[in-house]
Design a protein around this motif. Structure first.
Motif, PDB file in Angstrom:
ATOM      1  N   UNK A 127       0.808  -1.228   0.000  1.00 55.88           N
ATOM      2  CA  UNK A 127       0.000   0.000   0.000  1.00 55.88           C
ATOM      3  C   UNK A 127       0.843   1.281   0.000  1.00 55.88           C
ATOM      4  N   UNK A 128       1.962   1.306   0.717  1.00 48.22           N
ATOM      5  CA  UNK A 128       2.787   2.523   0.760  1.00 48.22           C
ATOM      6  C   UNK A 128       3.378   2.840  -0.613  1.00 48.22           C
ATOM      7  N   UNK A 129       3.804   1.821  -1.341  1.00 47.17           N
ATOM      8  CA  UNK A 129       4.326   2.042  -2.694  1.00 47.17           C
ATOM      9  C   UNK A 129       3.238   2.614  -3.591  1.00 47.17           C
ATOM     10  N   UNK A 130       2.035   2.056  -3.484  1.00 51.37           N
ATOM     11  CA  UNK A 130       0.918   2.568  -4.284  1.00 51.37           C
ATOM     12  C   UNK A 130       0.571   4.004  -3.902  1.00 51.37           C
ATOM     13  N   UNK A 131       0.714   4.335  -2.611  1.00 55.62           N
ATOM     14  CA  UNK A 131       0.365   5.676  -2.127  1.00 55.62           C
ATOM     15  C   UNK A 131       1.331   6.748  -2.636  1.00 55.62           C
ATOM     16  N   UNK A 132       2.622   6.427  -2.700  1.00 52.27           N
ATOM     17  CA  UNK A 132       3.616   7.466  -3.012  1.00 52.27           C
ATOM     18  C   UNK A 132       4.097   7.457  -4.456  1.00 52.27           C
ATOM     19  N   UNK A 133       3.513   6.594  -5.292  1.00 53.19           N
ATOM     20  CA  UNK A 133       3.908   6.525  -6.702  1.00 53.19           C
ATOM     21  C   UNK A 133       2.675   6.654  -7.591  1.00 53.19           C
ATOM     22  N   UNK A 134       2.910   6.597  -8.890  1.00 55.89           N
ATOM     23  CA  UNK A 134       1.792   6.589  -9.834  1.00 55.89           C
ATOM     24  C   UNK A 134       1.371   5.166 -10.200  1.00 55.89           C
ATOM     25  N   UNK A 135       1.831   4.165  -9.450  1.00 59.08           N
ATOM     26  CA  UNK A 135       1.488   2.776  -9.738  1.00 59.08           C
ATOM     27  C   UNK A 135       0.013   2.459  -9.503  1.00 59.08           C
ATOM     28  N   UNK A 136      -0.673   3.269  -8.738  1.00 60.56           N
ATOM     29  CA  UNK A 136      -2.098   3.003  -8.520  1.00 60.56           C
ATOM     30  C   UNK A 136      -2.919   3.220  -9.794  1.00 60.56           C
ATOM     31  N   UNK A 137      -2.292   3.772 -10.820  1.00 58.24           N
ATOM     32  CA  UNK A 137      -2.974   4.030 -12.098  1.00 58.24           C
ATOM     33  C   UNK A 137      -2.671   2.943 -13.146  1.00 58.24           C
ATOM     34  N   UNK A 138      -1.876   1.942 -12.787  1.00 57.90           N
ATOM     35  CA  UNK A 138      -1.458   0.908 -13.734  1.00 57.90           C
ATOM     36  C   UNK A 138      -2.660   0.123 -14.265  1.00 57.90           C
ATOM     37  N   UNK A 139      -2.579  -0.191 -15.578  1.00 54.28           N
ATOM     38  CA  UNK A 139      -3.573  -1.042 -16.224  1.00 54.28           C
ATOM     39  C   UNK A 139      -2.830  -2.084 -17.065  1.00 54.28           C
ATOM     40  N   UNK A 140      -3.446  -3.248 -17.242  1.00 50.66           N
ATOM     41  CA  UNK A 140      -2.884  -4.260 -18.128  1.00 50.66           C
ATOM     42  C   UNK A 140      -2.713  -3.633 -19.508  1.00 50.66           C
ATOM     43  N   UNK A 141      -1.557  -3.862 -20.120  1.00 50.04           N
ATOM     44  CA  UNK A 141      -1.258  -3.283 -21.429  1.00 50.04           C
ATOM     45  C   UNK A 141      -0.414  -2.026 -21.345  1.00 50.04           C
ATOM     46  N   UNK A 142      -0.304  -1.433 -20.138  1.00 51.73           N
ATOM     47  CA  UNK A 142       0.561  -0.260 -19.958  1.00 51.73           C
ATOM     48  C   UNK A 142       2.019  -0.671 -20.091  1.00 51.73           C
TER      49      UNK A 142
END
Length: 166
Positions: A127-142
């Motif tokens: 969760x901390x990595x997702x909170x401080x990066x733009x990884x929470x926007x990742x989609x398959x195919x990116x």
């Protein structure tokens, strides 16, 4: 001016800045080998200043020397974390190993599984990595910029050259 800043893991040099904007020059080579060419106005990016000597290094050593782009094959929640599976292009899978690390968009992440035949790596994002990066926007195919550990590259390439001469 002149400071090194990693944008989505790609080391760039500041060429101009104001109170609310920073500018960089990007070579054709950098544009062709990274995801920077895909960015649009309003996209969120990971930003990190260069490491300064005598300061804590809270992760693995990354240099912003992006090797290329990896495709997101799977991104799914598993409890409170997310499982991320990426495909590494060409023959670069030889540089990665279980419990080793990869730089993705400038974040050092531990490899939890590897499938050499399919050239995929699996990682878990907390969760901390997702909170401080733009990884929470990742989609398959990116696509994500990836960086190889330079020490591992040196060892693998040196051994390969040495063994091929015998």
């Amino acid at each position: 001016m002149g400071a090194s800043v990693a944008i989505n893991g790609t080391c760039l040099t500041v060429t101009k800045f104001t109170e609310d904007r920073v500018s960089f020059d990007i070579s054709d080579f950098t544009a062709d080998s990274t995801t920077l060419k895909l960015l649009r106005v309003e996209d969120e990016v990971n930003v990190e200043r260069s490491h300064q000597m005598n300061q804590e290094n809270g992760g693995h050593s990354l240099y912003g020397h992006v090797e290329g782009v990896a495709e997101v094959i799977e991104f799914m929640p598993t409890g409170e974390t997310y499982r991320l599976v990426i495909r590494i292009p060409e023959d670069n899978i030889k540089y990665f190993f279980l419990k080793g690390f990869i730089g993705l968009h400038g974040c050092s992440l531990t490899i939890n599984a590897i499938d050499e035949e399919n050239r995929t790596l699996a990682l878990n994002l907390i969760p901390e990595t997702l909170r401080i990066t733009n990884f929470d926007k990742i989609k398959v195919g990116d696509f994500l910029n990836y960086e190889i550990d330079q020490m591992t590259r040196t060892i693998v390439d040196t051994l390969s050259r040495t063994l091929s001469k015998k």
